[in-house]
Motif scaffolding. Structure first.
Motif, mmCIF file in Angstrom:
data_model
loop_
_atom_site.group_PDB
_atom_site.id
_atom_site.type_symbol
_atom_site.label_atom_id
_atom_site.label_comp_id
_atom_site.label_asym_id
_atom_site.label_seq_id
_atom_site.Cartn_x
_atom_site.Cartn_y
_atom_site.Cartn_z
ATOM 1 N N GLY A 1 0.802 -1.223 0.000
ATOM 2 C CA GLY A 1 0.000 0.000 0.000
ATOM 3 C C GLY A 1 0.834 1.270 0.000
ATOM 4 O O GLY A 1 0.402 2.298 -0.523
ATOM 5 N N GLN B 1 1.972 1.926 -3.493
ATOM 6 C CA GLN B 1 0.841 2.350 -4.301
ATOM 7 C C GLN B 1 0.540 3.833 -4.097
ATOM 8 O O GLN B 1 0.247 4.556 -5.045
ATOM 9 C CB GLN B 1 -0.390 1.482 -3.971
ATOM 10 N N LEU B 2 0.637 4.285 -2.848
ATOM 11 C CA LEU B 2 0.393 5.704 -2.587
ATOM 12 C C LEU B 2 1.416 6.554 -3.354
ATOM 13 O O LEU B 2 1.071 7.567 -3.971
ATOM 14 C CB LEU B 2 0.478 5.981 -1.080
ATOM 15 N N GLU C 1 0.453 6.572 -7.010
ATOM 16 C CA GLU C 1 -0.672 7.467 -7.317
ATOM 17 C C GLU C 1 -0.214 8.916 -7.306
ATOM 18 O O GLU C 1 -0.633 9.725 -8.131
ATOM 19 C CB GLU C 1 -1.813 7.227 -6.327
ATOM 20 N N ARG D 1 -10.647 5.586 -2.977
ATOM 21 C CA ARG D 1 -11.166 4.768 -1.880
ATOM 22 C C ARG D 1 -11.976 3.580 -2.354
ATOM 23 O O ARG D 1 -12.622 2.916 -1.572
ATOM 24 C CB ARG D 1 -12.041 5.627 -0.957
ATOM 25 N N LYS D 2 -12.002 3.355 -3.654
ATOM 26 C CA LYS D 2 -12.752 2.182 -4.118
ATOM 27 C C LYS D 2 -11.992 1.474 -5.230
ATOM 28 O O LYS D 2 -11.002 2.011 -5.745
ATOM 29 C CB LYS D 2 -14.155 2.580 -4.571
ATOM 30 N N ASN D 3 -12.463 0.302 -5.556
ATOM 31 C CA ASN D 3 -11.841 -0.517 -6.609
ATOM 32 C C ASN D 3 -10.340 -0.656 -6.392
ATOM 33 O O ASN D 3 -9.553 -0.650 -7.326
ATOM 34 C CB ASN D 3 -12.115 0.087 -7.995
ATOM 35 N N ARG D 4 -9.961 -0.791 -5.137
ATOM 36 C CA ARG D 4 -8.550 -0.744 -4.806
ATOM 37 C C ARG D 4 -7.747 -1.896 -5.406
ATOM 38 O O ARG D 4 -6.567 -1.750 -5.678
ATOM 39 C CB ARG D 4 -8.351 -0.710 -3.279
ATOM 40 N N GLU D 5 -8.386 -3.049 -5.565
ATOM 41 C CA GLU D 5 -7.598 -4.176 -6.081
ATOM 42 C C GLU D 5 -7.134 -3.939 -7.517
ATOM 43 O O GLU D 5 -6.157 -4.516 -7.959
ATOM 44 C CB GLU D 5 -8.409 -5.471 -5.991
ATOM 45 N N PRO E 1 -3.467 -0.538 -8.426
ATOM 46 C CA PRO E 1 -2.028 -0.577 -8.705
ATOM 47 C C PRO E 1 -1.744 -0.806 -10.189
ATOM 48 O O PRO E 1 -0.905 -0.111 -10.782
ATOM 49 C CB PRO E 1 -1.543 -1.762 -7.876
#
Lengths: 153, 708
Positions: free
Chosen positions: B32, B35-36, B39, B115-119, B122
């Motif tokens: 995570g 990933q941050l 983004e 905050r959604k569709n996190r999978e 990446p």
């Protein structure tokens, strides 16, 4: 000179902005979200949309009555099956489902079978209703063999 | 600003590469924190691209002609607005412009999904950053850097092509570019679905709106381009099957096929592999379109040889996309199995599939016609032009089948339709179609032309008659659909008709928005068919003389050349970009009644040798009168306002139904907006049972295992 300073500042700002999470340990979630529909839920949603299309196709004279009844029964059964899968998914989750939730599911299931719970929005309707009082969708009793034709009587 | 802009471009490349690596590693390792960072790199590249673009615009605004790009597309006298539009007037700038929109949409996609569709995210970020890196590599290493300097500072720029100095031109390219670039988001989600293994219809649900948005921008962009060609290019038409036009049409056709086929996957769980292949194909076509129009390939394969570097980079990237896409699909093939089969040939599913085949048929015909001259030139050394005759011969019949399908599809039920129902539903629309054809035949729209008493079969007239018939059939199907739907709803819900009509659309905006788009397509087809009755007369007139132009609708136009005014470059307009302007004034009489005055112009621009033509158009619902000032033999004399130098050659065109092409475009825009409009109440889609969903605990789903 000021140009070099500006360039260095720009590069530094960009690097800091991107690397900051890794240095400070901040992170974002990579897990499927709580209120994101699972596969079973999307299945159910799709079935309900298909049900809506069938209703519409029948109401506009694109489907034969026999086909309409057969498809409605099939789809209602599919929707119920999908809901049962949603339940089992919930039960399989860590810690299982709360008792209140199980009650809720039982209520929904009974309601759906009897045709009083709206399959589209989940509202409970009075017994004998043919359309949902909240969202107006036709109520489809899953177990009923030969449902009434909408728009007549 | 300019130095900073160039610097930003150089910083953006490593940042984008870093974002791609961070994204893919974050997805693979489920990290995570990485990933941050990934983004944030998307936002950073967006910011840097804004800086780079602002630098280019400032180069134009401050007349920095030491830059090759600014020198080639601007001059001191150019209006400010066209200087700003300089960012997308030439190849170098428009590649940066592409990147700017790409990063805008990438940032929106990342932000809305924070905050959604996190999978998926990446891999989405990884894919988006990879594509951004590609464009940065092109900009920096393919000799197309918009910050390249000449080595000296010319006193003035070479000027912008006058035909591009039109307000249509300032909005048409951005629309198209938004269409091209926004399709990257669905593509990125498709790749993310393949990589993460979540191959249900979720990626389609997430990106449906993006797909529609991209389709919408492409459609609007294409129509605006047609409108620009009609007003500005001055030959009386709007579509010439020019490679640049075709390049914009290819991804639109693929996106249209995709918009239809995803509906089958969503509702029936079928065509999963097909949809993956189609999203890959559509995205590749958006890159291909950019490649075709922005690499110099079209002008000539040979002049293009000097720019081989950009071609190799583009070709390598397209091969990489297609290759890795195919590998990913093959890898996930077991998970892409169809959940259902077509139950009956007579079903909307099969109509949809047929629609896909037809659209792809048109697509490949256009692709072939566009590439053939290039291939032929590359192999044989001589350039063969594939012009409108080829495209029309191939595409008109296929297009008519597609048009007919537009009417057939909606009337056939999902899964299984019965013959009786189809018969019942088709009788009236087919009757209307035939009736319209008969009526048109009676009033003189016939599949032959009479010349000196001899009847000659006219294929274009026959096609036009067929188009009018099929168009009326489809239109009546659509109107009947709206009528029946409203009636059914009014009856079931006991609502008054207008309310029922609005609720009907609101409850299923995709379906009804789609029908409005279909109606637009129908109107457009009718407009195209009208062009087979165009009138084209060329005549030289002295001041005071008249020309009589017969309209195919039966009446006559009488145009009288009243005179010519001239504006030479003077101190008063020294700041203007115009060197001179010749305006011919014509009085228009329709059946003896004065109707209008039309002007048509020749313009000379500073820093341009060839004068350009501004046409005069008198539009009405059924036809346009289109006047071109084709030639002024004594142009110098006319500019100096010498007596007797005002003789001019005009081309008079009557274009029946041409306005319907724009009305059709308007319908398409409205239909697209109906489909795109955000659902405020959630009424468009059945909500999930709230209690169950809210109570479901958060579960960790490893990316590889998701979707099983």
């Amino acid at each position: 000179m000021s140009l070099v300073v500006g360039a260095v500042l720009l590069v530094a700002a960009v690097i800091l902005f991107i690397l900051q999470p890794m240095l400070s340990g901040r992170r974002v979630s990579l897990l499927r979200d709580m209120d994101e529909p699972t596969e079973a839920e999307s299945r159910r949603r799709v079935t309900l949309l298909a049900l809506r299309d069938v209703e519409y196709d029948y109401a506009t004279g694109k489907l034969d009555e026999t086909d309409y009844h057969a498809m409605r029964r099939e789809l209602a059964a599919e929707a119920l099956q999908a809901l049962e899968r949603v339940e089992s998914e919930v039960a399989a989750g860590p810690g299982g489902a709360a008792p209140a939730l199980e009650e809720e599911i039982v209520r929904l299931k009974t309601g759906l079978r009897a045709g009083t719970t709206c399959a589209v929005c989940g509202t409970d309707n009075d017994a004998g209703s043919r359309f949902c009082a909240y969202c107006g969708s036709p109520l489809v009793p899953a177990a009923q063999a030969n449902p009434a034709r909408p728009g007549t009587a | 600003m300019n130095v900073l802009g160039e610097l930003a471009l150089w910083i953006a490349l490593p940042v984008a590469l870093l974002g791609a690596i961070l994204g893919f590693v974050a997805g693979h390792r489920q990290r995570g924190d990485l990933q941050l960072g990934a983004e944030r790199s998307v936002y950073a590249v967006f910011g840097l691209t804004i800086l780079a673009s602002a630098g280019i615009i400032s180069n134009f605004l401050y007349d920095r002609f030491e830059y090759t790009y600014t020198y080639s597309y601007s001059n001191r006298e150019l209006a400010t607005w066209y200087k700003i539009a300089g960012l997308w007037s030439g190849q170098r700038g428009s590649l940066l412009f592409w990147l700017l929109f790409l990063m805008l949409f990438a940032s929106i996609a990342v932000w809305t999904n924070r905050r959604k569709n996190r999978e998926f995210m990446p891999y989405v970020v990884g894919t988006l950053s990879t594509i951004a890196s590609f464009f940065l590599v092109v900009l920096l290493f393919a000799d197309v850097n918009p910050y390249l300097k000449l080595g000296f500072t010319p006193p003035n720029g070479a000027g912008l092509n006058p035909q591009l100095q039109s307000y249509w031109m300032t909005i048409h390219p951005p629309m198209l570019y938004m269409g091209f670039t926004s399709f990257t988001v669905p593509f990125a989600f498709a790749i993310a679905a393949l990589l993460s293994g979540r191959l249900d219809s979720r990626w389609i649900n997430i990106t449906r709106r993006w797909i529609l948005l991209s389709w919408f921008f492409l459609a609007i962009g294409i129509v605006l381009g047609m409108r620009w060609a009609y007003e500005e290019l001055g030959w009386g038409g709007y579509w010439f099957w020019d490679p640049v036009e075709n390049a914009s049409m290819l991804p639109w056709l693929a996106a249209t096929a995709f918009l239809h086929s995803i509906q089958i996957q969503e509702s029936r769980g079928m065509l999963k592999v097909w949809n993956m292949a189609l999203v890959l194909f559509t995205f590749t076509l958006t890159i291909f379109a950019t490649f075709l129009t922005r690499s110099g390939l079209i002008e000539s394969v040979h002049s293009f040889a000097q720019e081989l570097k950009i071609a190799y980079i583009f070709l390598a990237f397209m091969s990489f996309i297609v290759g890795s896409g195919i590998v990913l699909i093959m890898w996930r093939l077991p998970k892409l199995k169809s959940e259902n089969q077509i139950e009956s040939f007579l079903s909307r599913e099969s109509a949809f599939m047929f629609n896909n085949l037809i659209l792809l048929g048109i697509l490949f015909a256009v692709l072939w016609g566009t590439l053939f001259p290039l291939i032929s030139e590359g192999v044989t050394g001589t350039k063969i032009t594939v012009g409108p005759p080829f495209f029309n011969r191939v595409n008109i019949p296929i297009g008519l089948i597609l048009l007919a399908l537009t009417g057939i599809g909606p009337v056939i039920a999902w899964r299984r339709a019965s013959k009786q129902n189809i018969k019942k539903n088709f009788t009236l629309p087919v009757g209307i179609g035939l009736g319209v054809m008969a009526a048109l035949f009676a009033v003189g729209v016939r599949p032959f032309e009479e010349a000196e008493g001899v009847r000659v079969f006219s294929q274009s007239h026959a096609y036009a008659l067929a188009t009018f018939g099929i168009a009326s059939f489809v239109m009546s199907v659509i109107v009947i659909e709206f009528f029946k739907g409203t009636r059914a709803r009014a009856r079931i819900e006991n609502e008054p008709w207008p309310i029922a009509f609005l609720h009907l659309i609101e409850r299923n905006r995709r379906r009804w928005g789609g029908y409005v788009v279909h109606a637009g397509i129908v109107v457009m087809f009718a407009g195209w068919a009208g062009s087979s009755f165009n009138v084209n007369i060329r005549q030289t007139l002295q001041v005071g003389e008249s020309a009589v132009i017969p309209s195919p609708l039966g009446h006559d136009y009488k145009l009288t050349y009243e005179g010519m005014s001239t504006t030479a470059a003077t101190a008063a307009n020294a700041n203007s970009n115009l060197a001179f302007q010749l305006v011919a004034l014509l009085r228009v009489e329709k059946d003896g009644k004065v109707q209008d005055n039309l002007t048509t112009e020749k313009r000379g621009y500073i820093a341009q040798d060839q004068p350009t033509t501004e046409v005069g158009i008198d539009s009405s619902f059924l036809e346009d009168l289109y006047v071109i000032l084709s030639d002024v033999p004594n142009m110098r004399g006319a500019v100096q306002n010498e007596p007797g130098a005002q003789t001019a050659t005009f081309t008079f065109l009557v274009n029946p139904l041409v306005g319907w092409v724009w009305y059709g475009g308007l319908f398409i825009a409205i239909g697209g907006l109906i489909g795109l409009w955000p659902t405020l109440t959630g009424a468009g889609e059945p909500a999930r049972t709230p209690t169950v969903a809210a109570a479901r605990p958060r579960r960790p789903v490893p990316a590889g295992a998701a979707g099983d």
